[in-house]
Design an enzyme around this catalytic site. Sequence first.
Site, PDB file in Angstrom:
ATOM      1  CB  CYS A  67      -0.915  -0.009   1.222  1.00 38.77           C
ATOM      2  SG  CYS A  67      -2.090   1.360   1.228  1.00 38.77           S
ATOM      3  CB  CYS A  71      -1.497   3.642   8.140  1.00 37.71           C
ATOM      4  SG  CYS A  71      -2.497   4.319   6.788  1.00 37.71           S
ATOM      5  CB  CYS A  74      -1.067  -0.566   8.243  1.00 34.83           C
ATOM      6  SG  CYS A  74      -1.952  -1.702   7.165  1.00 34.83           S
ATOM      7  CB  CYS A 111     -16.082  -6.492   5.935  1.00 30.86           C
ATOM      8  SG  CYS A 111     -15.177  -4.948   5.875  1.00 30.86           S
ATOM      9  CB  CYS A 142     -18.895  -4.051   4.703  1.00 33.81           C
ATOM     10  SG  CYS A 142     -17.876  -2.690   5.353  1.00 33.81           S
ATOM     11  CB  CYS A 202     -18.474   0.695   8.637  1.00 30.54           C
ATOM     12  SG  CYS A 202     -17.390  -0.203   9.764  1.00 30.54           S
ATOM     13  NE  ARG A 274     -17.882  -5.082  13.100  1.00 32.34           N
ATOM     14  CZ  ARG A 274     -18.092  -4.270  12.062  1.00 32.34           C
ATOM     15  NH1 ARG A 274     -17.103  -3.568  11.579  1.00 32.34           N
ATOM     16  NH2 ARG A 274     -19.283  -4.173  11.514  1.00 32.34           N
TER      17      ARG A 274
HETATM   18  N1  SAM Z   1      -6.822   0.659   3.174  1.00 31.46           N
HETATM   19  C1  SAM Z   1      -8.079   0.957   3.710  1.00 31.46           C
HETATM   20  C2  SAM Z   1      -8.044   2.078   4.719  1.00 31.46           C
HETATM   21  O1  SAM Z   1      -7.041   2.316   5.336  1.00 31.46           O
HETATM   22  O2  SAM Z   1      -9.091   2.692   4.897  1.00 31.46           O
HETATM   23  C3  SAM Z   1      -8.758  -0.238   4.347  1.00 31.46           C
HETATM   24  C4  SAM Z   1      -7.994  -1.253   5.119  1.00 31.46           C
HETATM   25  S1  SAM Z   1      -7.326  -0.722   6.662  1.00 31.46           S
HETATM   26  C5  SAM Z   1      -6.385  -2.116   7.081  1.00 31.46           C
HETATM   27  C6  SAM Z   1      -8.723  -0.678   7.747  1.00 31.46           C
HETATM   28  C7  SAM Z   1      -8.522  -0.336   9.184  1.00 31.46           C
HETATM   29  O3  SAM Z   1      -7.911  -1.404   9.883  1.00 31.46           O
HETATM   30  C8  SAM Z   1      -7.639   0.847   9.528  1.00 31.46           C
HETATM   31  O4  SAM Z   1      -8.287   2.061   9.361  1.00 31.46           O
HETATM   32  C9  SAM Z   1      -7.335   0.578  10.992  1.00 31.46           C
HETATM   33  O5  SAM Z   1      -8.319   1.153  11.823  1.00 31.46           O
HETATM   34  C10 SAM Z   1      -7.405  -0.941  11.105  1.00 31.46           C
HETATM   35  N2  SAM Z   1      -6.075  -1.523  11.335  1.00 31.46           N
HETATM   36  C11 SAM Z   1      -5.093  -1.677  10.437  1.00 31.46           C
HETATM   37  N3  SAM Z   1      -4.005  -2.242  10.982  1.00 31.46           N
HETATM   38  C12 SAM Z   1      -4.299  -2.451  12.285  1.00 31.46           C
HETATM   39  C13 SAM Z   1      -3.575  -3.003  13.380  1.00 31.46           C
HETATM   40  N4  SAM Z   1      -2.326  -3.423  13.258  1.00 31.46           N
HETATM   41  N5  SAM Z   1      -4.195  -3.077  14.574  1.00 31.46           N
HETATM   42  C14 SAM Z   1      -5.460  -2.635  14.710  1.00 31.46           C
HETATM   43  N6  SAM Z   1      -6.189  -2.114  13.712  1.00 31.46           N
HETATM   44  C15 SAM Z   1      -5.626  -2.016  12.507  1.00 31.46           C
HETATM   45  C1  DTB Z   2     -11.713  -2.100  11.030  1.00 31.42           C
HETATM   46  O1  DTB Z   2     -11.962  -1.105  11.728  1.00 31.42           O
HETATM   47  N1  DTB Z   2     -10.947  -3.106  11.398  1.00 31.42           N
HETATM   48  C2  DTB Z   2     -10.811  -4.086  10.347  1.00 31.42           C
HETATM   49  C3  DTB Z   2     -11.760  -3.532   9.267  1.00 31.42           C
HETATM   50  N2  DTB Z   2     -12.186  -2.298   9.812  1.00 31.42           N
HETATM   51  C4  DTB Z   2     -11.316  -3.419   7.892  1.00 31.42           C
HETATM   52  C5  DTB Z   2      -9.422  -4.338   9.949  1.00 31.42           C
HETATM   53  C6  DTB Z   2      -8.566  -4.774  11.106  1.00 31.42           C
HETATM   54  C7  DTB Z   2      -7.235  -5.030  10.579  1.00 31.42           C
HETATM   55  C8  DTB Z   2      -6.333  -5.629  11.600  1.00 31.42           C
HETATM   56  C9  DTB Z   2      -4.969  -5.844  11.109  1.00 31.42           C
HETATM   57  C10 DTB Z   2      -4.811  -6.836   9.999  1.00 31.42           C
HETATM   58  O2  DTB Z   2      -5.553  -7.829   9.898  1.00 31.42           O
HETATM   59  O3  DTB Z   2      -3.895  -6.641   9.221  1.00 31.42           O
HETATM   60 FE1  SF4 Z   3      -2.928   1.106   3.369  1.00 33.11          FE
HETATM   61 FE2  SF4 Z   3      -2.900  -0.114   5.730  1.00 33.11          FE
HETATM   62 FE3  SF4 Z   3      -3.143   2.518   5.625  1.00 33.11          FE
HETATM   63 FE4  SF4 Z   3      -5.191   0.965   4.807  1.00 33.11          FE
HETATM   64  S1  SF4 Z   3      -4.381   1.115   6.877  1.00 33.11           S
HETATM   65  S2  SF4 Z   3      -4.358   2.779   3.776  1.00 33.11           S
HETATM   66  S3  SF4 Z   3      -4.049  -0.766   3.935  1.00 33.11           S
HETATM   67  S4  SF4 Z   3      -1.349   1.318   4.949  1.00 33.11           S
END
Ligand code: SAM
Ligand code: DTB
Ligand code: SF4
Length: 333
Positions: A67, A71, A74, A111, A142, A202, A274
Site C-alpha cells: 500500500c 499508516c 499497518c 467485509c 461492506c 462504518c 464493534r
Molecule cells: N486501506 C483501507 C483504509 O485504510 O481505509 C482499508 C484497510 S485498513 C487495514 C482498515 C482499518 O484497519 C484501519 O483504518 C485501521 O483502523 C485498522 N487496522 C489496520 N491495521 C491495524 C492493526 N495493526 N491493529 C489494529 N487495527 C488495525
Molecule cells: C476495522 O476497523 N478493522 C478491520 C476492518 N475495519 C477493515 C481491519 C482490522 C485489521 C487488523 C490488522 C490486519 O488484519 O492486518
Molecule cells: Fe494502506 Fe494499511 Fe493505511 Fe489501509 S491502513 S491505507 S491498507 S497502509
Amino acid sequence: MLTEINETADSDTFCATGAAWMVEEAEKIYNLPFNDLLFRAHSVHRANFDPNAVQMSRLLSIKTGGCAEDCGYCSQSAHAPTGLKASKLMEVERVIEEARKAKAGGATRYCMGAAWRSPKDRDMEAVLAMVRGVRSLGMETCMTLGMLTLAQSAALAEAGLDYYNHNVDTSERFYGEIITTRTFADRLETLANVRDAGMKVCAGGILGLGETTEDRIAMLLTLANLPVPPESVPINMLIPIPGSKLADAPAVDPIDFIRTIALARILMPRSHVRLSAGRTDMSDEMQALCFFAGANSIFVGETLLTADNPGEDKDAALFGRLGLKPMQLGAAE
Ligand code: SAM
Ligand code: DTB
Ligand code: SF4
C-alpha cells in the site's frame, strides 16, 4: 427510543436529541466512576438493542500489501519493512466462494478490504462484481478500499454495497503523528461522499497508537457529531506489527479500553459498536465487560485482513459462557 434514554438518564450528562455532543459532556461521562459509566452505557444499550445479540462480520483481504499509504500501525504499508508479501486483486469467483463459507459459519456481513490509497478505475469493474456476487448470497456487503470520489461511491451504492468502512482512526490533533500521506480532512471527505451516495457508514478507530485519553474522546466526538452518526463503529485495539512504526507501542489499559467502548455506546446509542481488531490479546473477562458496556458486533474467523483473530471455536466457547447469540440480519436496523 432516544426519548426513553433521555427520560431515564440525568439530564446533565446526556445531550438533547439531535444536538451536538460537547467535549465537556463527553469527558464528564468518560470519567464517571467505572460502575456508574457501565450502568449508564448498558442502560443505553438495552434501550436500543437486544443486549445478548452480537452482530457477526467476516473480513477478507481482496488485495493485500504494497500500500502507498504510510499508516504507522499497518502491516500492509509499503513504507514499513513488515515482511508481508503483496498480492494482486483476488479473482471475483474466489471472493464469492469465501463469502459463501463465511455465511455457512454464521457471518451476516461480508467485509472486503483492499490495501489501496484509493481504487483505480481499472479495478472498479471487478470490485462491483464482487459486491453483486456477495449480495446475491443474501449477505450484507461492506468494503474498505481507501479514499473514494463521489462517482466511485455512487457506483458502489448502485451495485448494492450496503456499508463502506473508512476509519478516522484517531483524533484530528494526533492524526499527523500516525499517517503523513493523507489528512484527517481527506478521511471526512470520503465519509461525506459515501453518505451522499446513500450507503451506510462504518467508521471508527484504533486505540494504542500512543494517543491520550483526550484524543480518544475527540475521535468519538468526531464520529458522533457527523451529520448522521455511522451505523457501525469499529473500535480496534492495536495489533503491534513487527517492522511497523508502532511495533513497540505500549499496550492499552483494558479499563481505559472498556471506558472508550462505553462512551461510544452513550454517544452513538443506535450504532453497532464493534469490538474489532485485537481480541486475541483480550481475556474473556475483558470482552465480557466490553459487551456489557455496549459492544454488539465482532469480526469472526481465524484471520482479520492479515492478522490473527480468535476463530470460530474460541468465539463459540465465549458466546456459550456469556449466553450471547448471533444477531439476525435486519435486527435493530
Ligand atoms: N486501506 C483501507 C483504509 O485504510 O481505509 C482499508 C484497510 S485498513 C487495514 C482498515 C482499518 O484497519 C484501519 O483504518 C485501521 O483502523 C485498522 N487496522 C489496520 N491495521 C491495524 C492493526 N495493526 N491493529 C489494529 N487495527 C488495525
Ligand atoms: C476495522 O476497523 N478493522 C478491520 C476492518 N475495519 C477493515 C481491519 C482490522 C485489521 C487488523 C490488522 C490486519 O488484519 O492486518
Ligand atoms: Fe494502506 Fe494499511 Fe493505511 Fe489501509 S491502513 S491505507 S491498507 S497502509
